[in-house]
Design an enzyme around this catalytic site. Structure first.
Site, PDB file in Angstrom:
ATOM      1  N   TYR A 190       0.526  -0.802  -0.496  1.00  0.00           N
ATOM      2  CA  TYR A 190      -0.660  -0.245  -0.374  1.00  0.00           C
ATOM      3  C   TYR A 190       1.344   1.058   0.074  1.00  0.00           C
ATOM      4  O   TYR A 190       0.175   2.167  -0.089  1.00  0.00           O
ATOM      5  CB  TYR A 190      -0.621   0.091   1.174  1.00  0.00           C
ATOM      6  CG  TYR A 190      -2.385  -0.276   1.524  1.00  0.00           C
ATOM      7  CD1 TYR A 190      -2.604  -2.016   1.258  1.00  0.00           C
ATOM      8  CD2 TYR A 190      -3.348  -0.130   1.253  1.00  0.00           C
ATOM      9  CE1 TYR A 190      -3.518  -2.812   0.906  1.00  0.00           C
ATOM     10  CE2 TYR A 190      -4.640  -1.012   1.145  1.00  0.00           C
ATOM     11  CZ  TYR A 190      -4.343  -2.289   0.735  1.00  0.00           C
ATOM     12  OH  TYR A 190      -5.560  -2.458   0.750  1.00  0.00           O
TER      13      TYR A 190
ATOM     14  N   ASP B 258      -2.037 -17.851   0.146  1.00  0.00           N
ATOM     15  CA  ASP B 258      -2.571 -18.746  -0.076  1.00  0.00           C
ATOM     16  C   ASP B 258      -3.483 -19.914   0.223  1.00  0.00           C
ATOM     17  O   ASP B 258      -4.623 -20.216   0.394  1.00  0.00           O
ATOM     18  CB  ASP B 258      -2.139 -19.345  -1.696  1.00  0.00           C
ATOM     19  CG  ASP B 258      -1.011 -20.327  -1.465  1.00  0.00           C
ATOM     20  OD1 ASP B 258      -0.264 -19.526  -0.436  1.00  0.00           O
ATOM     21  OD2 ASP B 258      -0.354 -21.296  -2.326  1.00  0.00           O
TER      22      ASP B 258
ATOM     23  N   LYS C  90       4.341 -14.829   2.395  1.00  0.00           N
ATOM     24  CA  LYS C  90       4.456 -15.797   0.771  1.00  0.00           C
ATOM     25  C   LYS C  90       6.055 -16.114   0.526  1.00  0.00           C
ATOM     26  O   LYS C  90       6.245 -15.389   0.002  1.00  0.00           O
ATOM     27  CB  LYS C  90       3.552 -15.301  -0.558  1.00  0.00           C
ATOM     28  CG  LYS C  90       3.713 -15.927  -0.944  1.00  0.00           C
ATOM     29  CD  LYS C  90       2.563 -16.864  -1.431  1.00  0.00           C
ATOM     30  CE  LYS C  90       3.126 -17.734  -2.464  1.00  0.00           C
ATOM     31  NZ  LYS C  90       2.228 -18.471  -3.159  1.00  0.00           N
TER      32      LYS C  90
ATOM     33  N   ASP D 244      -6.254  -7.201   3.876  1.00  0.00           N
ATOM     34  CA  ASP D 244      -7.072  -6.507   3.805  1.00  0.00           C
ATOM     35  C   ASP D 244      -7.797  -7.522   2.859  1.00  0.00           C
ATOM     36  O   ASP D 244      -9.691  -7.994   2.476  1.00  0.00           O
ATOM     37  CB  ASP D 244      -6.770  -5.245   2.267  1.00  0.00           C
ATOM     38  CG  ASP D 244      -8.146  -4.571   1.759  1.00  0.00           C
ATOM     39  OD1 ASP D 244      -8.772  -4.741   2.670  1.00  0.00           O
ATOM     40  OD2 ASP D 244      -7.786  -5.039   0.330  1.00  0.00           O
TER      41      ASP D 244
ATOM     42  N   ASP E 213     -12.142  -9.730   4.597  1.00  0.00           N
ATOM     43  CA  ASP E 213     -12.583 -10.175   3.721  1.00  0.00           C
ATOM     44  C   ASP E 213     -13.272 -10.946   3.729  1.00  0.00           C
ATOM     45  O   ASP E 213     -14.731 -11.046   3.991  1.00  0.00           O
ATOM     46  CB  ASP E 213     -12.832  -8.477   2.372  1.00  0.00           C
ATOM     47  CG  ASP E 213     -13.127  -6.839   2.719  1.00  0.00           C
ATOM     48  OD1 ASP E 213     -12.980  -7.036   2.980  1.00  0.00           O
ATOM     49  OD2 ASP E 213     -13.876  -6.399   1.287  1.00  0.00           O
TER      50      ASP E 213
HETATM   51  C1  IPM Z   1     -10.472  -1.715   4.218  1.00  0.00           C
HETATM   52  C2  IPM Z   1     -10.303  -0.755   2.449  1.00  0.00           C
HETATM   53  C3  IPM Z   1      -9.218   0.195   2.539  1.00  0.00           C
HETATM   54  C4  IPM Z   1      -8.531  -0.961   2.165  1.00  0.00           C
HETATM   55  C5  IPM Z   1      -9.757   0.954   1.077  1.00  0.00           C
HETATM   56  C6  IPM Z   1     -11.132   1.336   1.282  1.00  0.00           C
HETATM   57  C7  IPM Z   1      -8.550   1.774   0.751  1.00  0.00           C
HETATM   58  O1  IPM Z   1     -10.925  -1.860   1.648  1.00  0.00           O
HETATM   59  O2  IPM Z   1      -9.903  -0.923   4.765  1.00  0.00           O
HETATM   60  O3  IPM Z   1     -10.167  -2.629   4.865  1.00  0.00           O
HETATM   61  O4  IPM Z   1      -8.176  -1.597   1.626  1.00  0.00           O
HETATM   62  O5  IPM Z   1      -7.317  -0.737   3.099  1.00  0.00           O
HETATM   63 MG    MG Z   2     -10.836  -3.939   3.042  1.00  0.00          MG
END
Ligand code: IPM
Ligand code: MG
Length: 370
Positions: A143, A233, A200, A257, A261
């Site tokens: 990032y 992975d 990784k 990240d 999710d």
């Molecule tokens: C998160 C989001 C952010 C990230 C985006 C919106 C930049 O996906 O907080 O997980 O990738 O960190």
């Molecule tokens: Mg995210």
């Protein structure tokens, strides 16, 4: 009376709607705990671009730094989507404030609510015992590494001629790895005393350093904590196959990240996942979900991840553990009573139990006083 100042960053999309519910619930909590919460609102993300030209105006940073804690809802939306590197993006505001406040540790608890078992995309038998904390490194890695787009690079075009080439870099220093690993080990000591370090290392040099530093720190300071290495992975697969094996998962920014999710779906909805971003100064709390522009303004967004982020704020920034426990219990009770926003409803949910944002916030607020 104790006073805490909170910098509110409602942002874009559903952000303002869920922020209003957080303020409502904090009002109730304040009264019950003889605490006054004061709010300073500031601009971040798309709305900040529209109003000031910058996704992170200076005024926002000033207000955030001056506050006892920052509560951020969500940023972004199709209106500001662009691949033009010269144009501002809402996400730059979020990444900018994380960096400016040096919020290197992002904690994302993945905890199941028994009432929501049916809303998960996994069968209930796989979900028993799921209670993990993802510790995502937040101010380094892909990032924030060097990136660029080069033009006229020989052989880069599909026809073999000169074309464009772009790169991003994943770089980590020993210092960055050690401090996030320390956060993870310390968190594990207060939980199940187990850390999965996800990398990784079979391919990436930054992952090899990651692994070395994590093991070095472990040997010297945290040998009482169980440490396991896992390739990212494999973790993606294990999260679906056997999620109950995880206690604390520590990983670099981008892996965290993606994995968070994925893990959120164990709980039934991204709308249930809270997060705390901690550094050495003011901390920031935000739901892990995005701004959901497709449902913005409709009053149907799930405010619970936002309220669970408030719970984390009460705990980590204000040491109001009783208030945090009460809020967690209130949310659990509302769910146990069958109340659902649309995203966590299932085929069996009666239509009259499916409520909107304001009603869900109101139910939690009522529970707190009953
Ligand atoms: C998160 C989001 C952010 C990230 C985006 C919106 C930049 O996906 O907080 O997980 O990738 O960190
Ligand atoms: Mg995210």
């Amino acid at each position: 009376m104790t006073t805490y100042s909170i910098c509110l960053l409602p942002g874009d999309g559903i952000g303002p709607e869920i922020t209003a519910e957080a303020v409502k619930v904090l009002g109730v909590i304040g009264k019950r705990h003889a605490t006054e919460f004061t709010f300073a609102e500031a601009l971040l993300g798309g709305i900040a671009i529209d109003e000031t030209g910058s996704p992170l105006p200076e005024d926002t940073l000033v207000k955030a730094k001056a506050a006892d804690a920052v509560l951020l809802a969500a940023i972004g939306g199709p209106k500001w989507d662009t691949t033009d590197p010269a144009k501002p993006r809402p996400e730059q505001g979020l990444l900018g404030i994380r960096k400016a406040l040096e919020l290197y540790a992002n904690l994302r608890p993945v905890k199941l609510f028994p009432a929501l078992l049916a809303a998960s995309s996994l069968k209930p038998e796989y979900l028993e015992g799921v209670d993990m904390l993802i510790v995502r490194e937040l101010t380094g890695g892909l990032y924030f590494g060097a990136r660029d787009r080069e033009t006229d690079v020989a052989g880069a075009s599909s026809d073999g001629g000169p074309g464009m080439r772009a790169y991003d870099t994943m770089a980590y220093s020993e210092f960055e790895i050690e401090r996030i690993a320390r956060t993870a080990f310390e968190a594990a000591r207060l939980r199940g005393c187990k850390v999965h370090s996800v990398d990784k290392a079979n391919v990436l040099e930054s992952s090899r350093l990651w692994r070395e530093v994590v093991h070095r720190l472990h040997a010297v300071e945290f040998s009482d904590v169980e440490l396991l290495d896992q390739l990212v992975d494999n973790t993606a697969m294990q999260l679906i196959r056997n999620p109950a094996q995880f206690d604390v998962v520590v990983t670099e920014n981008m892996f965290g990240d993606i994995l968070s999710d994925e893990a959120s779906m164990l709980t039934g909805s991204l709308g249930m996942l809270a997060s705390a971003s901690l550094g050495d100064g003011t901390a920031l709390y935000e739901p892990s979900h995005g701004s959901a522009p497709d449902i913005a303004g409709q009053g149907i967004a799930n405010p619970l991840a936002m309220l669970l982020s408030v719970e984390m704020m009460l705990r980590y920034s204000f040491a109001m553990n009783d208030a945090a426990d009460e809020l967690a219990a209130a949310i659990e009770a509302v769910l146990a009573d069958g109340w659902r926003t649309r995203d966590i409803a299932d085929a069996e949910t009666p239509a009259e139990r499916i409520v909107g944002t304001v009603a869900m916030g109101g139910l939690v607020a009522e529970r707190l006083v009953s």
